[in-house]
Write an enzyme that holds these catalytic residues in place. Structure first.
Site, mmCIF file in Angstrom:
data_model
loop_
_atom_site.group_PDB
_atom_site.id
_atom_site.type_symbol
_atom_site.label_atom_id
_atom_site.label_comp_id
_atom_site.label_asym_id
_atom_site.label_seq_id
_atom_site.Cartn_x
_atom_site.Cartn_y
_atom_site.Cartn_z
ATOM 1 N N LYS A 247 11.573 -0.962 -2.802
ATOM 2 C CA LYS A 247 11.684 -1.559 -1.467
ATOM 3 C C LYS A 247 11.536 -3.077 -1.542
ATOM 4 O O LYS A 247 12.225 -3.813 -0.821
ATOM 5 C CB LYS A 247 10.636 -0.963 -0.521
ATOM 6 C CG LYS A 247 10.893 0.475 -0.113
ATOM 7 C CD LYS A 247 12.238 0.642 0.606
ATOM 8 C CE LYS A 247 12.227 -0.013 1.983
ATOM 9 N NZ LYS A 247 13.519 0.228 2.700
ATOM 10 N N THR B 240 8.714 -1.864 4.327
ATOM 11 C CA THR B 240 7.353 -1.345 4.383
ATOM 12 C C THR B 240 6.328 -2.410 4.017
ATOM 13 O O THR B 240 6.642 -3.360 3.281
ATOM 14 C CB THR B 240 7.207 -0.165 3.401
ATOM 15 O OG1 THR B 240 5.846 0.224 3.281
ATOM 16 C CG2 THR B 240 7.707 -0.542 2.007
ATOM 17 N N ASP B 241 5.103 -2.234 4.480
ATOM 18 C CA ASP B 241 4.028 -3.139 4.077
ATOM 19 C C ASP B 241 3.584 -2.895 2.639
ATOM 20 O O ASP B 241 2.871 -3.706 2.050
ATOM 21 C CB ASP B 241 2.834 -3.035 5.025
ATOM 22 C CG ASP B 241 2.201 -1.649 5.085
ATOM 23 O OD1 ASP B 241 2.727 -0.717 4.443
ATOM 24 O OD2 ASP B 241 1.180 -1.492 5.792
ATOM 25 N N GLU B 242 4.029 -1.808 2.040
ATOM 26 C CA GLU B 242 3.613 -1.500 0.667
ATOM 27 C C GLU B 242 4.152 -2.503 -0.348
ATOM 28 O O GLU B 242 3.655 -2.590 -1.474
ATOM 29 C CB GLU B 242 4.024 -0.076 0.292
ATOM 30 C CG GLU B 242 3.329 0.968 1.139
ATOM 31 C CD GLU B 242 3.458 2.380 0.594
ATOM 32 O OE1 GLU B 242 3.495 2.535 -0.641
ATOM 33 O OE2 GLU B 242 3.523 3.312 1.397
ATOM 34 N N TYR C 293 8.157 3.386 -5.679
ATOM 35 C CA TYR C 293 8.694 3.291 -4.314
ATOM 36 C C TYR C 293 8.610 1.870 -3.784
ATOM 37 O O TYR C 293 9.614 1.275 -3.364
ATOM 38 C CB TYR C 293 7.956 4.243 -3.374
ATOM 39 C CG TYR C 293 8.133 3.891 -1.918
ATOM 40 C CD1 TYR C 293 9.401 3.907 -1.340
ATOM 41 C CD2 TYR C 293 7.045 3.521 -1.126
ATOM 42 C CE1 TYR C 293 9.583 3.561 -0.006
ATOM 43 C CE2 TYR C 293 7.220 3.181 0.203
ATOM 44 C CZ TYR C 293 8.488 3.203 0.759
ATOM 45 O OH TYR C 293 8.665 2.848 2.077
#
Length: 349
Positions: A161, A132-134, A157
């Protein structure tokens, strides 16, 4: 190609399975634990295909993963299985650590041993780790995330990741496992579990319930239609280079309030009522650690591998709203028995 897809009964995973089987002709083995967000109904379009197989297992179970690799002799794995909802990670981070970190480690080790035992090399196998870009944290008003952006995760989260990304890259550098990492922006589209913003707003609007918007609604996300993401992963699997990272984004930045208002406008057209759906918008206390802005620079994927997003946000959101209005058979059981739309992720919950 024989491909294991972990998390294949989830939102993005099921889109990948449908694309891989129906469009690319791959043989797909879904590995899914079937947690609350896994739904075999999302695989109905391909479940009867001779190219489809399903294994209900936890990716943290090393013995089960080794047996699946031995049974199917895959040429690739596309690893999507993850706990993915930021709100749930705030009040239940332990499960995110187990699935996202330990699960990824288990799969990397399984792949490493499989490659060694079968005497395969980087040309015979691919491990696509989907992220993810998060992991990059929050942007200011300007700039874009690139593959060289430093990691700065904000939530449990995104931290798990980020950890899984680092493991995947380390297993490539240390053990020569042919890993490719992808980092995508916010996905939306059909078969999206209704805890996420877009399906939650559509279904709440349908029921004339309040439409919750965190803070003042100014947080910005880059929206990617899920079928565009599935195509990107197919291209990365086929032509991506091991050791590389590819960012996948739709170039569709919108504030959260803009997203909600666009859904309301479509609901006003498709399900008109005496009062506009815009009147249901309700601003609520912001999420802890809520990143202000995400935006992906997908130039590397576009230039090196030739991928382009086909959907604008306007075309994609229209398709999404129409799908939910037509597919009550898919979402109503979830709404009744799994998740009814309540607020998640409150600190101390």
């Amino acid at each position: 190609m024989r491909v294991i897809v972990t998390g294949g009964a989830g939102f993005i995973g099921s889109a990948v399975c449908r694309h891989f089987i129906a469009d690319l002709g791959h043989h797909v083995v879904v590995v899914d634990k079937l947690t609350y967000a896994g739904n075999v109904a999302s695989l109905a379009l391909v479940a009867s295909s001779p190219h489809f197989a399903f294994e209900k297992h936890d990716i943290c179970d090393g013995a089960a993963m080794a047996a699946i690799f031995e049974k199917y002799q895959p040429e690739a794995i596309v690893h999507l299985a993850a706990e993915s909802h930021v709100d749930r990670s705030i009040s239940g981070s332990d499960l995110f650590l187990k699935t996202n970190v330990v699960g990824t480690f288990t799969l990397l080790e399984t792949a490493r041993r499989y490659i060694a035992s079968a005497k395969k090399n980087a040309d015979d196998f691919r491990f696509v780790h989907v992220s993810t870009d998060e992991v990059y944290g929050s942007l200011g008003e300007d700039g874009l995330f690139t593959e060289a952006t430093a990691y700065d995760p904000s939530s449990p989260y995104s931290a798990t990741k980020a950890a899984s990304d680092h493991l995947a890259k380390a297993w490539h550098r240390t053990y020569d496992v042919p890993v490719i990492v992808s980092n995508c922006s916010n996905n939306y589209g059909p078969y999206h579990f209704p805890e996420k913003l877009i399906p939650l707003v559509i279904l709440n609007a349908l029921d004339r319930k309040p439409l919750p918007v965190y803070g003042d609604g100014s947080n910005v996300r880059d929206w990617l239609f899920v079928d565009d993401h599935a195509r990107a992963l197919g291209i990365i699997l086929a032509t991506g280079r091991p050791g590389e990272t590819y960012n996948i984004g739709g170039r569709n930045e919108r504030t959260n309030i803009e997203v909600v208002r666009q859904i309301c406008s479509w609901m006003d057209r498709l399900r008109p009522n005496d009062a506009s759906h815009h009147e249901l918008i309700s601003f609520v206390a912001d999420r802890p650690g809520h990143d202000q802005r995400y935006a992906i620079d997908a130039s590397k994927l576009e230039t090196d591998l030739g991928w382009r997003a086909r959907e604008t946000f306007e075309t994609g959101i229209e398709k999404t709203v129409q799908w939910y209005l037509a597919r009550e058979d898919w979402w109503q059981p979830l709404r009744n028995k799994v998740y009814g739309g309540e607020r998640l992720g409150l600190v101390g919950a």
